[in-house]
Design an enzyme around this catalytic site. Structure first.
Site, mmCIF file in Angstrom:
data_model
loop_
_atom_site.group_PDB
_atom_site.id
_atom_site.type_symbol
_atom_site.label_atom_id
_atom_site.label_comp_id
_atom_site.label_asym_id
_atom_site.label_seq_id
_atom_site.Cartn_x
_atom_site.Cartn_y
_atom_site.Cartn_z
ATOM 1 N N ASN A 7 -3.427 -3.787 5.261
ATOM 2 C CA ASN A 7 -2.309 -3.007 5.800
ATOM 3 C C ASN A 7 -1.160 -3.050 4.795
ATOM 4 O O ASN A 7 -0.519 -4.080 4.630
ATOM 5 C CB ASN A 7 -1.880 -3.614 7.152
ATOM 6 C CG ASN A 7 -0.614 -2.997 7.697
ATOM 7 O OD1 ASN A 7 -0.234 -1.893 7.308
ATOM 8 N ND2 ASN A 7 0.050 -3.718 8.593
ATOM 9 N N LYS A 9 1.736 -1.492 4.826
ATOM 10 C CA LYS A 9 3.112 -1.336 5.342
ATOM 11 C C LYS A 9 3.886 -0.361 4.442
ATOM 12 O O LYS A 9 3.308 0.612 3.978
ATOM 13 C CB LYS A 9 3.801 -2.701 5.448
ATOM 14 C CG LYS A 9 2.912 -3.704 6.200
ATOM 15 C CD LYS A 9 3.587 -5.002 6.506
ATOM 16 C CE LYS A 9 2.591 -5.943 7.156
ATOM 17 N NZ LYS A 9 3.187 -7.153 7.649
ATOM 18 N N HIS A 96 1.176 -2.459 16.127
ATOM 19 C CA HIS A 96 1.583 -3.541 15.209
ATOM 20 C C HIS A 96 2.945 -4.078 15.649
ATOM 21 O O HIS A 96 3.797 -3.318 16.106
ATOM 22 C CB HIS A 96 1.663 -3.014 13.771
ATOM 23 C CG HIS A 96 1.811 -4.116 12.781
ATOM 24 N ND1 HIS A 96 3.017 -4.738 12.555
ATOM 25 C CD2 HIS A 96 0.899 -4.749 11.999
ATOM 26 C CE1 HIS A 96 2.839 -5.701 11.662
ATOM 27 N NE2 HIS A 96 1.566 -5.731 11.299
ATOM 28 N N GLU A 164 -2.673 -10.861 16.171
ATOM 29 C CA GLU A 164 -1.715 -11.216 15.127
ATOM 30 C C GLU A 164 -0.515 -11.937 15.745
ATOM 31 O O GLU A 164 0.429 -11.278 16.218
ATOM 32 C CB GLU A 164 -1.199 -9.957 14.428
ATOM 33 C CG GLU A 164 -2.240 -9.170 13.699
ATOM 34 C CD GLU A 164 -1.613 -8.342 12.585
ATOM 35 O OE1 GLU A 164 -1.886 -8.638 11.424
ATOM 36 O OE2 GLU A 164 -0.830 -7.437 12.884
HETATM 37 P P1 PGA Z 1 0.660 -10.741 6.455
HETATM 38 O O1 PGA Z 1 0.781 -9.478 7.438
HETATM 39 O O2 PGA Z 1 -0.786 -10.832 6.014
HETATM 40 O O3 PGA Z 1 1.580 -10.424 5.313
HETATM 41 O O4 PGA Z 1 1.074 -11.945 7.224
HETATM 42 C C1 PGA Z 1 -0.207 -9.191 8.393
HETATM 43 C C2 PGA Z 1 0.153 -7.942 9.156
HETATM 44 O O5 PGA Z 1 1.346 -7.707 9.429
HETATM 45 O O6 PGA Z 1 -0.736 -7.142 9.515
#
Ligand code: PGA
Length: 246
Positions: A7, A9, A96, A164
């Protein structure tokens, strides 16, 4: 089947496709390749370009979100599942914590999931407790509500659930394998009830990298990973897969 989902972002430009090309090359040659799928969710701006490039390749492309209305509407800045599907993407994340924090309610999420599935996208539905909820021992209660308020039996074939914990996202703090095992079993039991004894894949997200994956892989109930930070580097992402199968 395991899932390794990256992901991005708010990251990526057209030339960042080189990161995915390297990962795709590793994937096509990996002796374990039949055991897992790789999916990437770049920002909306790159969906068409990347979906075209990876159309007949191993990596699948999805979006990070979708709007809670079907097809076209007069909502400025909004992108529907129909539009996402029309440029060739196959998946979408829904729920999310970044979007829940910005106001996504269970009702909105239910609409997003329904329209995404109606438009033939497979949904990665994200759930997770925040730090306060964890401290107040409300984790199971929160997860149950997030699942039962949104998911319906008819969604079964098109859902992947991503657990998550919000306190773990981008922080380097991770649940112990024992803790993760208990929570995953709890989630799978809820899903079994919802989907009349079948369970869709349940993956974990939150500070997953080449190191932390070594403790997560002890949890056999976990069907894969949603990776944020470490998905922006081909080496870091490939290390997760290598260490998982080592
Ligand atoms: P991270 O993010 O691996 O940077 O902790 C996970 C996510 O937000 O899907």
């Amino acid at each position: 089947m395991k899932y390794f989902i990256g992901n991005w972002k708010m990251f990526g430009s057209p030339k960042s496709i080189n990161i995915l090309k390297k990962i795709n090359l590793f994937y096509t040659r990996d002796k374990n390749r039949k055991k897992y799928r790789i999916i990437f969710t770049p920002p909306y701006t790159l969906l068409q370009n990347y979906s075209n490039y990876f159309k007949n390749k191993k990596i699948s492309i999805g979006s990070q979100n979708c709007y809670q209305k079907d097809k076209f509407s007069s909502n400025t800045g909004a992108i529907s599942s129909y539009m996402i599907k029309s440029v060739g993407a196959k998946y979408t994340l829904v729920g999310h914590s970044d979007n829940r924090i910005e106001g996504d309610t269970d009702l909105m999420l239910k609409k997003k999931v329904s329209y995404a599935i109606k438009n033939n996208l497979r949904v990665v539905f994200c759930i997770g407790e925040n730090k306060t909820e964890k401290k107040n021992k409300k984790t199971f209660q929160v997860l149950k509500k997030q699942l039962t308020n949104v998911l319906e039996k008819k969604f079964y074939n098109n859902i992947i659930v991503a657990y998550e914990p919000v306190w773990s996202i981008g922080t380097g703090e991770i649940p112990s394998s024992q803790n993760l095992k208990e929570t995953t079993i709890y989630i799978k039991n809820i899903l079994k009830n919802l989907f009349r004894s079948k369970t869709p894949p349940v993956i974990y997200g939150g500070s997953v990298d080449g190191l932390s994956v070594q403790s997560f892989k002890e949890v056999k109930e976990i069907d894969g990973f949603l990776v944020g930070g470490a998905s922006k580097s081909s080496k870091k992402f490939i290390d997760i897969i290598k260490n998982y199968y080592r």
